[in-house]
Design a protein around this motif. Structure first.
Motif, PDB file in Angstrom:
ATOM      1  N   TRP A 295       0.855  -1.236   0.070  1.00 38.01           N
ATOM      2  CA  TRP A 295      -0.051  -0.094   0.200  1.00 38.01           C
ATOM      3  C   TRP A 295       0.869   1.384   0.035  1.00 38.01           C
ATOM      4  O   TRP A 295       1.933   1.158   0.132  1.00 38.01           O
ATOM      5  CB  TRP A 295      -1.030   0.158   1.329  1.00 38.01           C
ATOM      6  CG  TRP A 295      -2.066  -1.063   1.176  1.00 38.01           C
ATOM      7  CD1 TRP A 295      -1.965  -2.402   0.668  1.00 38.01           C
ATOM      8  CD2 TRP A 295      -3.533  -1.010   1.314  1.00 38.01           C
ATOM      9  NE1 TRP A 295      -3.265  -2.944   0.618  1.00 38.01           N
ATOM     10  CE2 TRP A 295      -4.054  -2.067   1.257  1.00 38.01           C
ATOM     11  CE3 TRP A 295      -3.976   0.024   2.163  1.00 38.01           C
ATOM     12  CZ2 TRP A 295      -5.285  -2.342   1.545  1.00 38.01           C
ATOM     13  CZ3 TRP A 295      -5.393  -0.057   2.413  1.00 38.01           C
ATOM     14  CH2 TRP A 295      -6.173  -1.408   2.126  1.00 38.01           C
ATOM     15  N   ARG A 296       0.325   2.373  -0.155  1.00 42.58           N
ATOM     16  CA  ARG A 296       0.914   3.843  -0.494  1.00 42.58           C
ATOM     17  C   ARG A 296       0.361   4.612   0.446  1.00 42.58           C
ATOM     18  O   ARG A 296      -0.949   4.645   0.740  1.00 42.58           O
ATOM     19  CB  ARG A 296       0.912   3.931  -1.801  1.00 42.58           C
ATOM     20  CG  ARG A 296       1.742   5.220  -2.014  1.00 42.58           C
ATOM     21  CD  ARG A 296       1.792   5.520  -3.466  1.00 42.58           C
ATOM     22  NE  ARG A 296       2.255   4.224  -4.542  1.00 42.58           N
ATOM     23  CZ  ARG A 296       3.472   4.077  -4.686  1.00 42.58           C
ATOM     24  NH1 ARG A 296       4.214   5.056  -4.589  1.00 42.58           N
ATOM     25  NH2 ARG A 296       3.633   3.190  -5.606  1.00 42.58           N
ATOM     26  N   ARG A 297       0.969   5.545   1.246  1.00 41.64           N
ATOM     27  CA  ARG A 297       0.542   6.580   2.067  1.00 41.64           C
ATOM     28  C   ARG A 297      -0.055   7.864   1.048  1.00 41.64           C
ATOM     29  O   ARG A 297       0.761   8.415   0.287  1.00 41.64           O
ATOM     30  CB  ARG A 297       1.397   7.211   3.104  1.00 41.64           C
ATOM     31  CG  ARG A 297       0.971   8.176   3.916  1.00 41.64           C
ATOM     32  CD  ARG A 297       1.659   8.714   4.969  1.00 41.64           C
ATOM     33  NE  ARG A 297       1.073   9.582   5.732  1.00 41.64           N
ATOM     34  CZ  ARG A 297       1.357   9.874   7.309  1.00 41.64           C
ATOM     35  NH1 ARG A 297       2.304   9.125   7.841  1.00 41.64           N
ATOM     36  NH2 ARG A 297       0.737  10.786   7.710  1.00 41.64           N
ATOM     37  N   VAL A 298      -1.210   8.143   1.409  1.00 36.84           N
ATOM     38  CA  VAL A 298      -1.768   9.223   0.903  1.00 36.84           C
ATOM     39  C   VAL A 298      -2.335  10.077   2.118  1.00 36.84           C
ATOM     40  O   VAL A 298      -3.616   9.657   2.177  1.00 36.84           O
ATOM     41  CB  VAL A 298      -2.917   8.991  -0.366  1.00 36.84           C
ATOM     42  CG1 VAL A 298      -3.599  10.209  -0.867  1.00 36.84           C
ATOM     43  CG2 VAL A 298      -2.314   8.149  -1.354  1.00 36.84           C
ATOM     44  N   GLY A 299      -1.797  11.302   2.167  1.00 32.85           N
ATOM     45  CA  GLY A 299      -2.343  12.050   3.424  1.00 32.85           C
ATOM     46  C   GLY A 299      -2.209  11.322   4.435  1.00 32.85           C
ATOM     47  O   GLY A 299      -1.102  10.789   4.969  1.00 32.85           O
ATOM     48  N   SER A 300      -3.348  11.213   5.326  1.00 33.79           N
ATOM     49  CA  SER A 300      -3.144  10.453   6.488  1.00 33.79           C
ATOM     50  C   SER A 300      -3.595   9.045   6.443  1.00 33.79           C
ATOM     51  O   SER A 300      -3.481   8.363   7.532  1.00 33.79           O
ATOM     52  CB  SER A 300      -4.166  11.190   7.762  1.00 33.79           C
ATOM     53  OG  SER A 300      -5.602  11.253   7.210  1.00 33.79           O
ATOM     54  N   THR A 301      -3.753   8.439   5.231  1.00 33.59           N
ATOM     55  CA  THR A 301      -4.297   7.006   5.252  1.00 33.59           C
ATOM     56  C   THR A 301      -3.338   6.351   4.308  1.00 33.59           C
ATOM     57  O   THR A 301      -2.682   6.770   3.527  1.00 33.59           O
ATOM     58  CB  THR A 301      -5.705   6.935   4.647  1.00 33.59           C
ATOM     59  OG1 THR A 301      -5.690   7.419   3.423  1.00 33.59           O
ATOM     60  CG2 THR A 301      -6.504   7.511   5.806  1.00 33.59           C
ATOM     61  N   LEU A 302      -3.526   5.005   4.360  1.00 32.47           N
ATOM     62  CA  LEU A 302      -2.939   3.960   3.358  1.00 32.47           C
ATOM     63  C   LEU A 302      -3.878   3.692   2.399  1.00 32.47           C
ATOM     64  O   LEU A 302      -5.015   3.282   2.552  1.00 32.47           O
ATOM     65  CB  LEU A 302      -2.240   2.832   4.263  1.00 32.47           C
ATOM     66  CG  LEU A 302      -0.984   3.052   5.184  1.00 32.47           C
ATOM     67  CD1 LEU A 302      -0.726   1.752   5.731  1.00 32.47           C
ATOM     68  CD2 LEU A 302      -0.043   3.682   4.420  1.00 32.47           C
TER      69      LEU A 302
END
Length: 318
Positions: A295-302
């Motif tokens: 997965w990848r971090r986007v903002g505060s979420t994965l």
């Protein structure tokens, strides 16, 4: 051969022998392991040997994520002639004198160092590069003219190992020809055959690749690899004893999931990102000792890049 879910989901390294295509190795492993879903990353020419990264089961879906990694090779460059394929498999198309300075280590090291860094390289005519929707080697084999554009590649290191006379099948050196044994660390997409050809031209001679052994592919080295002989003798036992850690291959941090988070991730729902994962960076999701997603971090979420319905084995504690 199994047609249902794979019972092996992993990545291994194989020391490819000479005389086999990379696809031949895959075919042999399908027979030995009884698994249909097997693939490879980073094709090696039939005459080349060394590191071939193999994905089995869900491990095949990981291979595409490893494509940006560099590779290392031990190469034998023979001076005196160029061929249609830029290696010993092709027909000779040009011969040239071998200047005496090619036998001098100082000259050889200096010339090799001039290839280090970023450069534009024309791939071999007999290569898998697409030209107008066709593979270059298909055009060349049918007698057509192959026009390939230079492509950017990076040679991180070009090092001389030894200078030696050229010998063939134990015979005496031919016409004073000689070879350089070299070690190259290069970026993805770099053709060592093209390097050999261009080294010959820059030396005001001609050259071809006379031998090639891949010593590493990304984070996989020869020390990680199994031989086909061992695989054919021991089968799944050999594989299970030499699994490659998929999180190490990716070079990404890991995030161990609780059962609840694992259920959310399997459904593709976003989950809260741990603080140690930087924006836009990948993280390996681990559940019960297996890799279940990248997965990848986007903002505060994965957010999900890819999930593995059957966990990829081989994860080791860090």
């Amino acid at each position: 051969m199994r047609r249902g879910p794979s019972t092996l989901n992993c990545v291994i390294g194989v020391d490819k022998p000479a005389g086999m295509t990379s696809h031949d190795v895959v075919g042999r492993l399908r027979h030995v392991l009884g698994e249909r879903r097997i693939g490879h990353a980073g094709t090696l020419d039939p005459a080349a040997t060394g590191v071939l990264v193999i994905g089995i089961g869900q491990g095949t879906r990981l291979l595409g994520l490893l494509g940006a990694d560099g590779k290392s090779y031990d190469a034998l460059i023979r001076f005196g002639s160029e061929t249609t394929t830029d290696d010993a498999e092709g027909d000779v198309v040009r011969t040239a004198e071998v200047p005496s300075e090619l036998g001098q280590e100082t000259f050889a090291r200096s010339l090799l160092s001039s290839f280090e860094g970023r450069l534009m390289q024309v791939p071999p005519a007999y290569s898998a590069v697409f030209v107008d929707g066709r593979r270059a080697y298909d055009i060349a084999r049918s007698g057509g003219e192959v026009r390939l554009e230079p492509r950017p590649v990076t040679v991180r290191s070009a090092r001389l190992i030894a200078i030696e006379p050229f010998e063939e099948s134990g015979a005496a050196p031919q016409g004073g020809a000689l070879c350089w044994r070299c070690h190259f660390d290069v970026s993805k997409g770099t053709y060592i055959r093209s390097l050999a050809r261009d080294i010959g031209r820059r030396a005001h001679s001609a050259a071809q690749l006379a031998g090639l052994r891949r010593t590493s592919s990304g984070r996989v080295t020869l020390a990680d690899c199994l031989t086909l002989e061992v695989l054919e003798r021991e089968g799944r036992v050999a594989v299970e004893g030499r699994l490659l850690d998929p999180t190490h291959l990716l070079g990404a941090p890991i995030y161990a999931l609780s059962d609840e988070r694992a259920t959310e991730a399997a459904a593709g729902r976003r989950i809260k990102a741990p603080e140690y994962v930087s924006e836009g960076k990948r993280v390996c999701l681990i559940h019960k000792g297996g890799l279940v997603g990248v997965w990848r971090r986007v903002g505060s979420t994965l957010c999900c890049d890819v999930n593995f319905p059957q966990a990829i084995e081989g994860v080791r504690p860090r």
